[in-house]
Design an enzyme around this catalytic site. Sequence first.
Site, PDB file in Angstrom:
ATOM      1  N   HIS A 254       6.466  -1.505   3.862  1.00 43.57           N
ATOM      2  CA  HIS A 254       6.453  -3.070   4.236  1.00 43.57           C
ATOM      3  C   HIS A 254       5.661  -3.807   3.059  1.00 43.57           C
ATOM      4  O   HIS A 254       4.826  -2.881   2.438  1.00 43.57           O
ATOM      5  CB  HIS A 254       5.751  -3.213   5.395  1.00 43.57           C
ATOM      6  CG  HIS A 254       4.534  -2.379   5.579  1.00 43.57           C
ATOM      7  ND1 HIS A 254       4.507  -1.007   5.912  1.00 43.57           N
ATOM      8  CD2 HIS A 254       3.320  -2.770   5.536  1.00 43.57           C
ATOM      9  CE1 HIS A 254       3.304  -0.687   5.834  1.00 43.57           C
ATOM     10  NE2 HIS A 254       2.294  -1.973   5.713  1.00 43.57           N
TER      11      HIS A 254
ATOM     12  N   GLY B 265      -4.860   2.868   1.514  1.00 37.08           N
ATOM     13  CA  GLY B 265      -5.184   2.011   2.914  1.00 37.08           C
ATOM     14  C   GLY B 265      -3.803   1.788   3.683  1.00 37.08           C
ATOM     15  O   GLY B 265      -3.682   0.942   4.745  1.00 37.08           O
TER      16      GLY B 265
ATOM     17  N   ASN C 259       0.990  -1.113  -0.055  1.00 35.64           N
ATOM     18  CA  ASN C 259      -0.046  -0.129  -0.066  1.00 35.64           C
ATOM     19  C   ASN C 259       0.984   1.097  -0.113  1.00 35.64           C
ATOM     20  O   ASN C 259       1.828   1.428   0.604  1.00 35.64           O
ATOM     21  CB  ASN C 259      -0.856   0.059   1.405  1.00 35.64           C
ATOM     22  CG  ASN C 259      -1.930  -1.381   1.193  1.00 35.64           C
ATOM     23  OD1 ASN C 259      -2.469  -1.504   0.031  1.00 35.64           O
ATOM     24  ND2 ASN C 259      -2.295  -1.714   2.483  1.00 35.64           N
TER      25      ASN C 259
END
Length: 111
Positions: A99, A92, A86
Site C-alpha cells: 500500500h 514501520g 513502508n
Amino acid sequence: MDDCIFCKIIKGEIPSERLYEDEKMIVIRDISPKAKVHILMIPKEHYADITCLDEKRAADLAECLLKLNGLQERLGISKGFRLVVNRGASAGQTVFHLHIHILSGSKMPGF
Ligand code: AMP
Ligand code: ZN
C-alpha cells in the site's frame, strides 16, 4: 489472502471509507491518520511489499500512480501530497499487503 486485512477490505468483508475504486486498486481513508489527510492506495493484487514487484505488478502499480493526477481534487490533495511506502517491520510496515500512504493537508516536516 485469507488473513489479510486489506484483502478483506477489498472484498468488502471489513468496512472502510472507500474514496475511489477501479479494477486495479482501491483508495481508502486510513483508520489512524498521521496527517490531516491520510489515505491509502492499495493495489487489489495481494503481495507483501515493494520488493515483490515483477514486471506485471510494476506496470499495474504505475497505472495506479498515473491515476493520482486525475484524482487529486476528489481526494483533497491538490495542494500537495507526500507518498510513503513502508517495507518491512523495521521500517514501520504493519500490514503486509502493498500500500502507498498519501499524506496531505498539513505542512510536512522536511527530511
Ligand atoms: P503500514 O504501517 O505502512 O503497514 O500501514 C498500514 C496502515 O493501515 C496504517 O496507517 C493503519 O492505520 C492502516 N490501517 C490498518 N487497518 C485499517 C483499516 N481497517 N482501515 C483503514 N486503515 C487501516
Ligand atoms: Zn492482501
